[in-house]
Write a protein that holds these residues in place. Structure first.
Motif, PDB file in Angstrom:
ATOM      1  N   ASP A 197     -30.153-124.020 -16.615  1.00 10.07           N
ATOM      2  CA  ASP A 197     -31.561-123.598 -16.588  1.00 10.07           C
ATOM      3  C   ASP A 197     -32.296-124.239 -15.410  1.00 10.07           C
ATOM      4  OD1 ASP A 197     -31.135-122.101 -18.887  1.00 10.07           O
ATOM      5  OD2 ASP A 197     -31.705-123.738 -20.222  1.00 10.07           O
ATOM      6  N   HIS A 199     -34.358-123.071 -13.400  1.00 11.29           N
ATOM      7  CA  HIS A 199     -35.779-122.723 -13.250  1.00 11.29           C
ATOM      8  C   HIS A 199     -36.672-123.758 -13.924  1.00 11.29           C
ATOM      9  CE1 HIS A 199     -34.503-120.924 -17.044  1.00 11.29           C
ATOM     10  NE2 HIS A 199     -35.770-120.902 -17.436  1.00 11.29           N
ATOM     11  N   ARG A 202     -36.942-126.541 -11.357  1.00  8.50           N
ATOM     12  CA  ARG A 202     -37.786-126.175 -10.216  1.00  8.50           C
ATOM     13  C   ARG A 202     -39.270-126.247 -10.570  1.00  8.50           C
ATOM     14  NH1 ARG A 202     -33.943-122.050  -9.345  1.00  8.50           N
ATOM     15  NH2 ARG A 202     -35.345-120.537 -10.311  1.00  8.50           N
TER      16      ARG A 202
END
Length: 236
Positions: A197, A199, A202
């Motif tokens: 995961d 994302h 980020r």
């Protein structure tokens, strides 16, 4: 153990952590009688702070504290130090013992206990060098991360971070200059089920940079290794 050998260990400074004044007094009297220097803390936050600031050689820790559970105290100290920790607790179950030892405690002694046994365990813990201990403060280009106090400042201004933001920064600060992969950060902060995961990572790195005032185009602190991970800049 010979008297000269015990005398050499007796110069150690020991942090006693217990919320009961009578227990702290009993331990202080017993330890000082054997030549140890004693520092006291009555709660978990004070314990973590004093472990960082007082340069102690060993911690004697009760698990039942009024603010933080003793297991959390072990976890926070282990974020920056391999300092030996002996747990003294009324919790006699195997689950508690295994959790404390797996969490980084050097030893576990159930209350009530004999002073003779405690002193033997103290000597044994002090004989083992605390390898891998790190300084509790990371500083670079105005960024200061105090791992003992869990406090982050930029140019003297305190920065409020979420639990996960602090977790990311703590991992980077304890490995300055070293690239930490996306998978490593995700595993440590979110758990093994989230290692793909990226994302999540980020988004939180973006929030962290924003709070630190770190321009991703010309970063002072968090450096991106494209496709691999992140590292924290360090002084040359």
């Amino acid at each position: 153990m010979s008297a000269p050998a015990e005398a050499a260990l007796a110069h150690a400074k020991i942090l006693v952590v217990d919320d009961e004044p009578q227990i702290r007094k009993f331990l202080r009297i017993s330890l000082t009688a054997h030549g140890y220097e004693v520092v006291e803390a009555s709660n978990g936050k004070e314990a973590v702070s004093k472990a960082a600031l007082e340069k102690v050689d060993l911690v004697i820790l009760d698990l039942g504290l009024p603010d933080l559970d003793g297991h959390e105290v072990i976890e926070q100290i282990r974020e920056w130090s391999a300092l030996p920790i002996i747990v003294l607790s009324v919790r006699a179950g195997d689950t508690e013992k295994v959790r404390a030892l797996d969490g980084g405690a050097a030893d576990y002694l159930t209350k009530p206990f004999s002073i003779a046994e405690l002193m033997a365990r103290v000597r044994a813990a002090l004989r083992k060098p605390a390898e891998g201990a790190r300084e509790p403060i990371f500083a670079h280009a105005g960024l200061r991360v105090d791992l003992g106090k869990r406090r982050v400042t930029v140019d003297g201004n305190e920065i409020r971070l979420s639990r996960k933001e602090y977790g990311i920064l703590r991992l980077l600060a304890t490995n300055p200059g070293r690239v930490l992969t996306h998978q490593h950060l995700l595993r440590e902060i979110w758990g093994p089920a989230h290692i793909e995961d990226t994302h999540y990572l980020r988004i939180h790195i973006g929030h962290l940079r924003q709070k630190l005032g770190d321009d991703p185009g010309q970063p002072r602190y968090i450096l991106t290794e494209p496709g691999v991970g992140y590292r924290l800049a360090e002084d040359a």
